[in-house]
Design a protein around this motif. Sequence first.
Motif, short mmCIF file in Angstrom:
data_model
loop_
_atom_site.label_atom_id
_atom_site.label_comp_id
_atom_site.label_asym_id
_atom_site.label_seq_id
_atom_site.Cartn_x
_atom_site.Cartn_y
_atom_site.Cartn_z
N PHE A 1 21.35 27.96 11.49
CA PHE A 1 21.95 27.81 12.92
C PHE A 1 21.69 26.54 13.31
O PHE A 1 22.50 25.88 13.94
N ALA A 2 20.62 25.87 13.02
CA ALA A 2 20.07 24.33 13.11
C ALA A 2 21.04 23.59 12.53
O ALA A 2 21.30 22.50 13.13
N LEU A 3 21.51 23.78 11.50
CA LEU A 3 22.33 22.93 10.62
C LEU A 3 23.68 23.30 10.83
O LEU A 3 24.65 22.22 10.17
N GLY A 4 24.30 24.16 11.13
CA GLY A 4 25.50 24.76 11.53
C GLY A 4 26.10 25.13 10.33
O GLY A 4 27.38 24.86 9.93
N GLN B 1 21.12 30.79 0.83
CA GLN B 1 19.51 30.35 0.60
C GLN B 1 19.86 29.00 0.92
O GLN B 1 19.98 27.99 0.02
N PRO B 2 19.16 28.51 2.01
CA PRO B 2 18.94 26.97 2.28
C PRO B 2 18.17 26.44 1.20
O PRO B 2 17.32 26.92 0.77
N THR B 3 18.57 24.95 1.08
CA THR B 3 17.67 24.30 0.09
C THR B 3 16.25 23.98 0.54
O THR B 3 16.28 24.27 1.73
N PHE B 4 15.32 23.36 -0.19
CA PHE B 4 14.23 23.08 0.12
C PHE B 4 14.30 22.09 1.06
O PHE B 4 13.42 21.99 2.28
N ALA B 5 15.07 20.99 1.12
CA ALA B 5 15.14 19.97 1.95
C ALA B 5 15.57 20.70 3.41
O ALA B 5 15.28 20.17 4.44
N ASP B 6 16.46 21.60 3.34
CA ASP B 6 16.97 22.17 4.56
C ASP B 6 15.81 22.75 5.28
O ASP B 6 16.10 22.38 6.66
N TYR C 1 13.21 21.72 5.74
CA TYR C 1 12.21 20.71 6.46
C TYR C 1 12.86 19.86 7.63
O TYR C 1 12.38 18.80 8.08
N VAL C 2 14.28 20.27 7.96
CA VAL C 2 15.12 19.76 9.07
C VAL C 2 14.16 19.76 10.37
O VAL C 2 13.34 20.78 10.80
N GLU C 3 14.08 18.63 11.00
CA GLU C 3 13.26 18.44 12.21
C GLU C 3 14.16 19.12 13.49
O GLU C 3 15.08 18.26 13.86
N HIS C 4 14.06 20.32 13.77
CA HIS C 4 14.78 21.14 14.76
C HIS C 4 13.91 22.40 15.19
O HIS C 4 13.59 22.88 14.60
#
Length: 354
Positions: free
Chosen positions: A273-276, A281-286, A288-291
């Motif tokens: 939802f945060a990334l649209g 399975q979101p990535t490890f980097a996903d 850590y997104v600041e949201h």
Amino acid sequence: MPSVNNAQEPHADPPQRNRRRAIVLSVLGVLLLVLAAGSWYVYRGLTVPVQQEAPTVEVQVSAGQSVRSVAAELHSRGLIRSARLLEWYARVTGQTGNIQSGYYALSAADSARSILQRLTSGAVIDRSLVVTFPEGWTIQQISERLDARGIVEQQQFAQNAVMQQGYRDLEVLGDLQDEQDLQGYLFPDSYRFEPDSNARSVVRRMVNRLAQNLPHEWQQTLAEQGRTLHEVLTLASIVQAEALEDDVSEVAGVFWNRLRSGWRLESDATVNFALGTSKRQPTFADTYVEHPYNTYRFAGLPPGPIGNPGREAIEASLDPPDSDYFFFLHKNNGDIVLSRTFSEHLAAKARYLD
């Protein structure tokens, strides 16, 4: 006996009297002709169809539209012979106030009188459309479907799917502030709407449907738990996005245990939802997104729902089952695997997914 010589011939009518009689007879003849012609005009205009065979056409009668305007529209569409005649007939028969609004399927093969009868009886055609919104859909997805079906323009719906003064009478929206979006409050279900519906009325129907589907005495349950409906719908939206059809209750129990223990929910659905995005399975980097909706970064619930949950997810989130599970995953075949500890969860992941 009078003599033949004394007999007198009858007096002949004066020429003036003859002329008067001729005029009277002529006038009467003209009146009879006019009456006959008028009767035929009325009879033909009201009872004889314009055509013997003709397709049906759709005619809209607006609320409050005058009989004169309706008759003019019918005449312009070639459905009746005379607008004035139909208006006159409606007035002398006292039907001017009986015409009902709506859409009608009319034909030039119908007489004007039968057309008027349909308009006054309200024999409208059903132009409503059935539209279904799956559980978990967002406001964006709902607005796109409404637009595609010709019910409400996407932008109009989005502008009205926010809290505003006109919704203050809706009890279930009591937790919201003005301009806060109604994500989570638009109940996913099948609806019947008219084309070109009013956006606000569509929103109100969906919110009212939510109220109708909340568990009995939901307010008392929330008061006992010290929670708000907004919090329940937020959790339910995450449960809806994470669970499969048969494990809604189990998933709700896991997230509820994490909330009560102060753990991060670590929901992949909130990252999407945060990334649209819509990654399984979101990535490890996903993660850590600041949201604010990223529950891998922030403990507790996100600011609001990430979608519009269905009844089962709402009920499970309002009254989660007692369990001691804090982790879950789904096998490739869809079966859920519950774990109590992180080590158990890693073992299950290695066994079923890696």
